[in-house]
Design a protein around this motif. Structure first.
Motif, mmCIF file in Angstrom:
data_model
loop_
_atom_site.group_PDB
_atom_site.id
_atom_site.type_symbol
_atom_site.label_atom_id
_atom_site.label_comp_id
_atom_site.label_asym_id
_atom_site.label_seq_id
_atom_site.Cartn_x
_atom_site.Cartn_y
_atom_site.Cartn_z
ATOM 1 N N HIS A 163 0.858 -1.188 0.000
ATOM 2 C CA HIS A 163 0.000 0.000 0.000
ATOM 3 C C HIS A 163 0.892 1.235 0.000
ATOM 4 O O HIS A 163 1.626 1.491 0.958
ATOM 5 N N ASP A 173 -0.237 -2.356 -4.754
ATOM 6 C CA ASP A 173 -1.577 -2.834 -5.104
ATOM 7 C C ASP A 173 -2.583 -1.691 -5.014
ATOM 8 O O ASP A 173 -3.438 -1.532 -5.890
ATOM 9 N N ARG A 174 -2.466 -0.916 -3.938
ATOM 10 C CA ARG A 174 -3.327 0.260 -3.756
ATOM 11 C C ARG A 174 -2.463 1.426 -3.300
ATOM 12 O O ARG A 174 -1.337 1.243 -2.850
ATOM 13 N N THR A 220 -8.262 6.796 -1.702
ATOM 14 C CA THR A 220 -7.537 5.543 -1.876
ATOM 15 C C THR A 220 -7.972 4.928 -3.199
ATOM 16 O O THR A 220 -9.162 4.885 -3.499
ATOM 17 N N HIS A 221 -7.010 4.473 -4.003
ATOM 18 C CA HIS A 221 -7.307 3.912 -5.321
ATOM 19 C C HIS A 221 -6.574 2.594 -5.503
ATOM 20 O O HIS A 221 -5.501 2.377 -4.925
ATOM 21 N N ASN A 222 -7.141 1.719 -6.338
ATOM 22 C CA ASN A 222 -6.362 0.617 -6.875
ATOM 23 C C ASN A 222 -5.347 1.246 -7.838
ATOM 24 O O ASN A 222 -5.730 2.029 -8.719
ATOM 25 N N THR A 223 -4.086 0.922 -7.659
ATOM 26 C CA THR A 223 -3.035 1.623 -8.390
ATOM 27 C C THR A 223 -3.236 1.567 -9.901
ATOM 28 O O THR A 223 -3.049 2.566 -10.610
#
Length: 495
Positions: free
Chosen positions: A34, A209-210, A222-225
């Protein structure tokens, strides 16, 4: 409920005049990488210190594997499997690698230490990391890159569950970065939760991952990369759109202001180049090429064995930084904490120290003149601080770098040497420094810039001098810039 290894609920931390964290809530899944991203001063470092127990939050809860805590302590966080690798190493130079790895938890009996077993276990860790290191080696004999690897090994040997990495690749070469990121991937597969802090976008997109974005002490998103573009990420980080990576500038270089002839000393030999007014001259090369050593000799921080330094056509004698400053030469060093600022002193003293005589009358500081100078540089460089009385040690890394720049700009130096000027600095602050550098050369200043970032070196320089193992390999004009041309010379590859 998510399967969180760590949760932060409404974490708040304030300092006099500053809200470092403002009701931050965040969940970290087991076995994920993260990334925490944001400008310097966004709150990332404060959050890390809350998790590790270095500081206590004013409000909020910390939840580790479902169990709530009002605050952490360093001992409690370690007992829960939380380990932190900070930008500043926590190593004892005169002890061996193995002794550093097991510090506080030596293997042995009540009255004895089993050094052989510690060295064997340390060797196993390095074998797993695929790094050739002798556990008996003293830490003081290691390069910065290998000290970083020892810090990671310390965490692994303690059966880490949550590993926090704060700018772990800043001192590493490209090959060493690749080794480290592969190690991170292995730890993730083994179920370790990793909090990864970096300003290097390529690493964030490769490894995480995020990602969670912070700005001015607040959690933004917060995002999924893989689902957020770099442009959108940068926009959310800085709160504004940044369209130019390197601001445009015309090369209006004039007369030669500095000549270096046959400069030889520790780490460099027979260096020759000239620097013109209104020019940015890049110094390129790999780790150990002698770039910093060359800069320190010109600045008088290290002695030169032979050679000449000529300013405005006249040879000058530089035996100390004082001599360099008196000849209009300044150095913004790579290690700002040790060499650029005095952490225990306030911003006011750090900026005006080199010009204390010029802001004093009959031995008394003219506070009105001093404040005008401070306000100018605070506004020009956007230094984030509640007051000039704030200790520099309490500022973020980016703001500390701005204080170093302000110190030399206030002295009105004509020749500025920037050694890794944007290392550990966020994308927004980088833009500010690039624009400032362009403004300085447009005003007639001359800049020598050392950078390990290839894009930065090519994007900002008018010419590039390449060094390899202390020897000058040649010069490349802007029209011939390419990564291939630079790497060939930097690696001493001949066609």
């Amino acid at each position: 409920m998510e399967n969180y290894a760590l949760e932060l609920r409404n974490i708040t931390k304030t300092y006099p005049g500053v809200v470092a964290l403002d009701k931050v809530s965040l969940g970290l899944k087991k076995g994920e990488v993260h990334a925490l991203v944001g400008e310097n001063g966004a709150g990332k470092s404060t959050l890390i210190k809350v998790i590790s127990g270095a500081i206590a939050p004013d409000e909020g809860k910390i939840v580790v594997e479902g169990k709530e805590y009002e605050r952490m302590t360093p001992a409690l966080s370690k007992s829960l499997g939380i380990e932190v690798i900070y930008q500043e190493f926590n190593l004892i130079p005169n002890l061996s690698i193995a002794e550093n790895m097991f510090m506080g938890d030596f293997i042995g009996g009540k009255m004895t230490v089993d050094f052989k077993k510690m060295e064997e276990k340390a060797a196993q860790v390095f074998e797993m990391m695929k790094i050739p290191m002798n556990p008996k080696t003293l830490v003081k004999d290691l390069s910065v890159a290998y000290m970083q690897m020892v810090e990671i090994a310390k965490a692994i040997v303690k059966n880490v569950k949550i590993l926090i990495m704060d700018e772990p690749t800043a001192p590493l070469t490209e090959d060493e970065v690749d080794i480290l990121l592969k190690l991170v991937e292995k730890l993730r597969k083994d179920g370790v939760t990793i909090i990864y802090v970096s300003h290097r976008m390529e690493e964030i997109y490769r490894i995480s991952d995020r990602l969670s974005i912070f700005r001015d002490g607040q959690w933004i998103a917060t995002h999924n990369t893989k689902e957020i573009t770099r442009q959108k990420l940068v926009c959310e980080m800085v709160g504004r759109e940044i369209t130019e990576k390197f601001p445009e500038r015309k090369n209006n270089s004039g007369e030669v202001v500095l000549e270096v002839k046959h400069l030889t000393g520790r780490g460099a030999r027979d260096i020759n180049f000239s620097l013109r007014k209104g020019e940015i001259l890049g110094l390129g090369g790999l780790v150990g090429a002698g770039r910093t050593e060359t800069a320190r000799m010109i600045f008088g921080a290290d002695p030169m064995e032979s050679g000449q330094i000529i300013v405005h056509g006249k040879e000058v004698s530089i035996h100390s930084p004082k001599d360099a400053v008196s000849n209009g030469i300044c150095l913004v060093p790579e290690d700002r904490k040790q060499q650029g600022v005095i952490l225990s002193l306030p911003i006011r003293d750090n900026i005006t120290l080199p010009i204390i005589k010029s802001v004093s009358k009959a031995g008394v500081v003219d506070t009105k003149t001093e404040t005008q100078i401070l306000e100018k540089h605070k506004n020009d460089l956007r230094i984030k601080t509640p007051s000039f009385a704030q200790k520099v040690g309490n500022l973020s890394g980016g703001n500390q770098q701005k204080v170093v720049l302000s110190k030399w700009l206030a002295s009105d130096a004509e020749i500025l040497i920037f050694d890794e000027p944007t290392r550990g600095i966020d994308v927004g602050a980088k833009q500010e420094i690039y624009s400032l550098m362009n403004k300085l050369v447009e005003e007639g200043k001359a800049i020598i810039m050392i950078s390990s970032e290839m894009e930065e070196l090519m994007g900002m320089s008018d010419r590039i001098i390449i060094l390899y193992e202390g020897v000058q390999q040649g010069e490349i004009e802007r029209e011939y810039f390419s990564q291939e041309a630079i790497m060939e010379k930097a690696s001493n590859i001949t066609r």
